[in-house]
Design an enzyme around this catalytic site. Structure first.
Site, PDB file in Angstrom:
ATOM      1  N   HIS A  23       0.859  11.304 -15.395  1.00  0.00           N
ATOM      2  CA  HIS A  23       0.477  10.783 -16.712  1.00  0.00           C
ATOM      3  C   HIS A  23      -0.460  11.730 -17.443  1.00  0.00           C
ATOM      4  O   HIS A  23      -1.295  12.398 -16.833  1.00  0.00           O
ATOM      5  CB  HIS A  23      -0.159   9.403 -16.571  1.00  0.00           C
ATOM      6  CG  HIS A  23       0.833   8.366 -16.131  1.00  0.00           C
ATOM      7  ND1 HIS A  23       1.085   8.114 -14.810  1.00  0.00           N
ATOM      8  CD2 HIS A  23       1.658   7.573 -16.843  1.00  0.00           C
ATOM      9  CE1 HIS A  23       2.021   7.189 -14.729  1.00  0.00           C
ATOM     10  NE2 HIS A  23       2.390   6.840 -15.945  1.00  0.00           N
ATOM     11  N   THR A  62       1.981   2.700  -2.802  1.00  0.00           N
ATOM     12  CA  THR A  62       1.371   3.483  -3.880  1.00  0.00           C
ATOM     13  C   THR A  62      -0.022   2.946  -4.230  1.00  0.00           C
ATOM     14  O   THR A  62      -0.759   3.605  -4.949  1.00  0.00           O
ATOM     15  CB  THR A  62       2.245   3.471  -5.160  1.00  0.00           C
ATOM     16  OG1 THR A  62       2.485   2.114  -5.535  1.00  0.00           O
ATOM     17  CG2 THR A  62       3.574   4.163  -4.929  1.00  0.00           C
ATOM     18  N   TYR A  85      14.096   3.371 -14.608  1.00  0.00           N
ATOM     19  CA  TYR A  85      12.866   2.576 -14.553  1.00  0.00           C
ATOM     20  C   TYR A  85      12.912   1.462 -15.614  1.00  0.00           C
ATOM     21  O   TYR A  85      12.722   0.280 -15.316  1.00  0.00           O
ATOM     22  CB  TYR A  85      11.637   3.478 -14.756  1.00  0.00           C
ATOM     23  CG  TYR A  85      10.371   2.717 -15.020  1.00  0.00           C
ATOM     24  CD1 TYR A  85       9.836   1.872 -14.059  1.00  0.00           C
ATOM     25  CD2 TYR A  85       9.701   2.821 -16.249  1.00  0.00           C
ATOM     26  CE1 TYR A  85       8.675   1.143 -14.307  1.00  0.00           C
ATOM     27  CE2 TYR A  85       8.547   2.110 -16.504  1.00  0.00           C
ATOM     28  CZ  TYR A  85       8.047   1.274 -15.526  1.00  0.00           C
ATOM     29  OH  TYR A  85       6.905   0.550 -15.778  1.00  0.00           O
ATOM     30  N   ASP A 136       5.282  -6.630   2.138  1.00  0.00           N
ATOM     31  CA  ASP A 136       6.207  -6.093   1.138  1.00  0.00           C
ATOM     32  C   ASP A 136       6.939  -7.230   0.423  1.00  0.00           C
ATOM     33  O   ASP A 136       7.367  -8.212   1.035  1.00  0.00           O
ATOM     34  CB  ASP A 136       7.220  -5.183   1.838  1.00  0.00           C
ATOM     35  CG  ASP A 136       7.967  -4.305   0.866  1.00  0.00           C
ATOM     36  OD1 ASP A 136       7.709  -3.093   0.859  1.00  0.00           O
ATOM     37  OD2 ASP A 136       8.814  -4.825   0.103  1.00  0.00           O
ATOM     38  N   GLY A 176      14.183  12.763 -21.969  1.00  0.00           N
ATOM     39  CA  GLY A 176      14.052  11.304 -22.110  1.00  0.00           C
ATOM     40  C   GLY A 176      12.814  10.818 -22.835  1.00  0.00           C
ATOM     41  O   GLY A 176      12.566   9.619 -22.893  1.00  0.00           O
ATOM     42  N   ARG A 195       2.011   8.469 -28.881  1.00  0.00           N
ATOM     43  CA  ARG A 195       1.994   7.310 -27.987  1.00  0.00           C
ATOM     44  C   ARG A 195       0.860   6.370 -28.372  1.00  0.00           C
ATOM     45  O   ARG A 195      -0.144   6.781 -28.974  1.00  0.00           O
ATOM     46  CB  ARG A 195       1.793   7.750 -26.529  1.00  0.00           C
ATOM     47  CG  ARG A 195       2.943   8.545 -25.947  1.00  0.00           C
ATOM     48  CD  ARG A 195       4.157   7.658 -25.713  1.00  0.00           C
ATOM     49  NE  ARG A 195       5.280   8.389 -25.139  1.00  0.00           N
ATOM     50  CZ  ARG A 195       6.213   9.014 -25.861  1.00  0.00           C
ATOM     51  NH1 ARG A 195       6.147   9.035 -27.184  1.00  0.00           N
ATOM     52  NH2 ARG A 195       7.219   9.615 -25.266  1.00  0.00           N
ATOM     53  N   LEU A 247       0.813  -1.226   0.000  1.00  0.00           N
ATOM     54  CA  LEU A 247       0.000   0.000   0.000  1.00  0.00           C
ATOM     55  C   LEU A 247       0.846   1.275   0.000  1.00  0.00           C
ATOM     56  O   LEU A 247       0.358   2.333   0.386  1.00  0.00           O
ATOM     57  CB  LEU A 247      -1.001   0.011   1.169  1.00  0.00           C
ATOM     58  CG  LEU A 247      -2.037  -1.120   1.161  1.00  0.00           C
ATOM     59  CD1 LEU A 247      -3.002  -0.965   2.344  1.00  0.00           C
ATOM     60  CD2 LEU A 247      -2.852  -1.139  -0.146  1.00  0.00           C
TER      61      LEU A 247
HETATM   62  N1  UFG Z   1       2.945  14.856 -21.637  1.00  0.00           N
HETATM   63  C1  UFG Z   1       2.668  16.196 -21.845  1.00  0.00           C
HETATM   64  N2  UFG Z   1       2.217  16.906 -20.786  1.00  0.00           N
HETATM   65  C2  UFG Z   1       2.043  16.376 -19.546  1.00  0.00           C
HETATM   66  C3  UFG Z   1       2.342  15.012 -19.340  1.00  0.00           C
HETATM   67  C4  UFG Z   1       2.779  14.287 -20.441  1.00  0.00           C
HETATM   68  O1  UFG Z   1       2.804  16.720 -22.944  1.00  0.00           O
HETATM   69  O2  UFG Z   1       1.658  17.106 -18.627  1.00  0.00           O
HETATM   70  C5  UFG Z   1       3.369  14.064 -22.812  1.00  0.00           C
HETATM   71  C6  UFG Z   1       4.694  13.366 -22.565  1.00  0.00           C
HETATM   72  O3  UFG Z   1       5.766  14.212 -22.893  1.00  0.00           O
HETATM   73  C7  UFG Z   1       4.545  12.161 -23.489  1.00  0.00           C
HETATM   74  C8  UFG Z   1       3.033  11.881 -23.500  1.00  0.00           C
HETATM   75  O4  UFG Z   1       2.424  13.067 -23.020  1.00  0.00           O
HETATM   76  O5  UFG Z   1       4.930  12.512 -24.777  1.00  0.00           O
HETATM   77  C9  UFG Z   1       2.650  10.747 -22.585  1.00  0.00           C
HETATM   78  O6  UFG Z   1       3.243  10.961 -21.312  1.00  0.00           O
HETATM   79  P1  UFG Z   1       2.940  10.059 -20.053  1.00  0.00           P
HETATM   80  O7  UFG Z   1       3.768  10.599 -18.918  1.00  0.00           O
HETATM   81  O8  UFG Z   1       1.470   9.926 -19.840  1.00  0.00           O
HETATM   82  O9  UFG Z   1       3.460   8.627 -20.499  1.00  0.00           O
HETATM   83  P2  UFG Z   1       4.900   8.208 -21.043  1.00  0.00           P
HETATM   84  O10 UFG Z   1       4.747   7.944 -22.504  1.00  0.00           O
HETATM   85  O11 UFG Z   1       5.982   9.111 -20.614  1.00  0.00           O
HETATM   86  O12 UFG Z   1       5.131   6.893 -20.178  1.00  0.00           O
HETATM   87  C10 UFG Z   1       4.582   5.692 -20.533  1.00  0.00           C
HETATM   88  C11 UFG Z   1       4.329   4.852 -19.299  1.00  0.00           C
HETATM   89  C12 UFG Z   1       5.629   4.538 -18.617  1.00  0.00           C
HETATM   90  C13 UFG Z   1       6.572   3.937 -19.594  1.00  0.00           C
HETATM   91  C14 UFG Z   1       6.749   4.834 -20.779  1.00  0.00           C
HETATM   92  C15 UFG Z   1       7.621   4.220 -21.826  1.00  0.00           C
HETATM   93  O13 UFG Z   1       3.496   5.541 -18.422  1.00  0.00           O
HETATM   94  O14 UFG Z   1       5.398   3.636 -17.561  1.00  0.00           O
HETATM   95  O15 UFG Z   1       5.486   5.068 -21.375  1.00  0.00           O
HETATM   96  O16 UFG Z   1       8.336   5.233 -22.476  1.00  0.00           O
HETATM   97  F1  UFG Z   1       7.764   3.744 -19.016  1.00  0.00           F
END
Ligand code: UFG
Length: 333
Positions: free
Chosen positions: A189, A35, A141, A51, A284, A221, A33
């Site tokens: 996210h 997260t 990660y 855990d 990244g 994505r 718990l």
């Molecule tokens: N983004 C924005 N604004 C925000 C948040 C996100 O523009 O406020 C963009 C990010 O730059 C990215 C896209 O929205 O281009 C999606 O971002 P998320 O953070 O929702 O998801 P990610 O693609 O970064 O991450 C996902 C999974 C991770 C995994 C990753 C693999 O959530 O667990 O894909 O690259 F590791």
């Protein structure tokens, strides 16, 4: 069939627990718990608070519950945090999995399905990405998830454990009941952040990067509904129960959407103007991540059915609207 779900109080874990219970499977959940949320655990499942890194806890659990297999979601999963606190990720994700494997070997539990990620690929060589493509993570990660996959690979050879690794692309959406959904603290996210605007929790959403080589300059994505992910875990466990060999599968829809398209769809679903501000790139972020899930379809018989972005966002919106503050307990509340 009795299945132990580690991390069953988390986002994807709780949806999988519900799907397993709906199928009449006996489910045992273990979660620390940190997260996850107790409220997210289906009441039909038996819950143990503990855990992954606690070997004695796991040994007792395996002794008490004769499980046929394990589904393992118990990991930290924030890319940004992993860059600043890599050892936290190595401890929970890699060391935790090592402790789990030791306990499984002792207890003679031979089947495991676990969460991996598109982050194992890093900057892709091509899209759609195949499971056989180069893995070169760009953050701790992704490195820890790849290390977990390798630990399973060698443990399969040495101890006769069979595993399925599921590399998710962008998990999103919520169960149709709107009783469980995404609730991270803090939220990072894209879709939940966008939906915080019509909930009056933030004035605007940020667009991270508008100069990518994509059709509108923003990142692309592959958004995959959480209940489709849940079904894939059940199919993967059935595959192992049926004698299937250890393997790795991508899980995505095979269709990419830009950040601007996601925001526009959310405007349509919520009827709110959702102001957006353009900002610089987030470190990244690969420009485009799209899965080939052909292998999961062919080998596991997976058939994702929520492939419309509008439907995915509508399901997330139903959850967030009815739970604007997430769950009422757990994860520090
Ligand atoms: N983004 C924005 N604004 C925000 C948040 C996100 O523009 O406020 C963009 C990010 O730059 C990215 C896209 O929205 O281009 C999606 O971002 P998320 O953070 O929702 O998801 P990610 O693609 O970064 O991450 C996902 C999974 C991770 C995994 C990753 C693999 O959530 O667990 O894909 O690259 F590791």
């Amino acid at each position: 069939m009795k299945i132990l779900v580690l991390g069953g109080a988390g986002y994807i874990g709780s949806h999988t627990v519900k799907a397993l219970c709906d199928k009449g499977v006996q489910v045992v959940v273990a979660d620390n718990l940190l997260t996850g949320h107790k409220e997210a655990i289906d009441p039909r499942a038996k819950f143990y608070l503990g855990d992954l890194r606690d070997g004695a806890f796991l040994d007792d659990l395996f002794a008490q519950e004769q499980v046929d297999g394990v589904i393992h979601f118990a990991a930290f999963s924030l890319v940004g945090e992993s860059v600043f606190e890599p050892l936290k990720y190595y401890d929970n994700n890699v060391n935790g999995t090592r402790v789990l494997l030791e306990s499984m070997v002792k207890a003679g539990v031979k089947r495991i399905v676990f969460s991996s990620t598109a982050a194992t690929y890093g900057e892709p060589e091509r899209v759609p990405i195949l499971e056989s493509d180069r893995t070169c993570p760009t953050n701790p990660y992704g490195e820890t998830k790849l290390a977990m996959e390798k630990m399973f690979h060698w443990s399969a050879k040495a101890y006769g454990i069979e595993f399925v690794s599921l590399r998710y692309f962008n998990a999103c959406g919520a169960d149709e009941s709107a009783t469980i959904g995404e609730a991270h603290q803090p939220e990072s996210h894209l879709i939940p952040l966008i939906l915080q605007v019509p909930l009056n929790k933030r004035p605007q959403v940020s667009i991270f990067g508008t100069d990518y080589p994509t059709k509108d300059g923003t990142c692309v994505r592959d958004y995959i509904h959480v209940t489709d992910l849940a079904q894939a875990h059940i199919l993967a466990m059935e595959y192992l129960m049926g004698g299937g060999k250890s393997d790795i599968f991508n899980l995505g829809n095979g269709v990419g959407f830009t950040v601007r398209e996601v925001i526009e769809t959310a405007r349509k679903v919520t009827g709110h103007p959702i102001p957006a501000v353009e900002e610089g790139r987030r470190a990244g972020d690969p420009a485009v991540l799209i899965a080939s899930s052909q292998k999961a379809k062919e080998v596991l018989g997976w058939n994702p059915c929520h492939d419309s972005l509008e439907e995915i966002i509508a399901s997330a919106w139903a959850w967030h609207k009815s739970h604007p503050d997430g769950f009422t307990e757990g994860a520090g509340k």
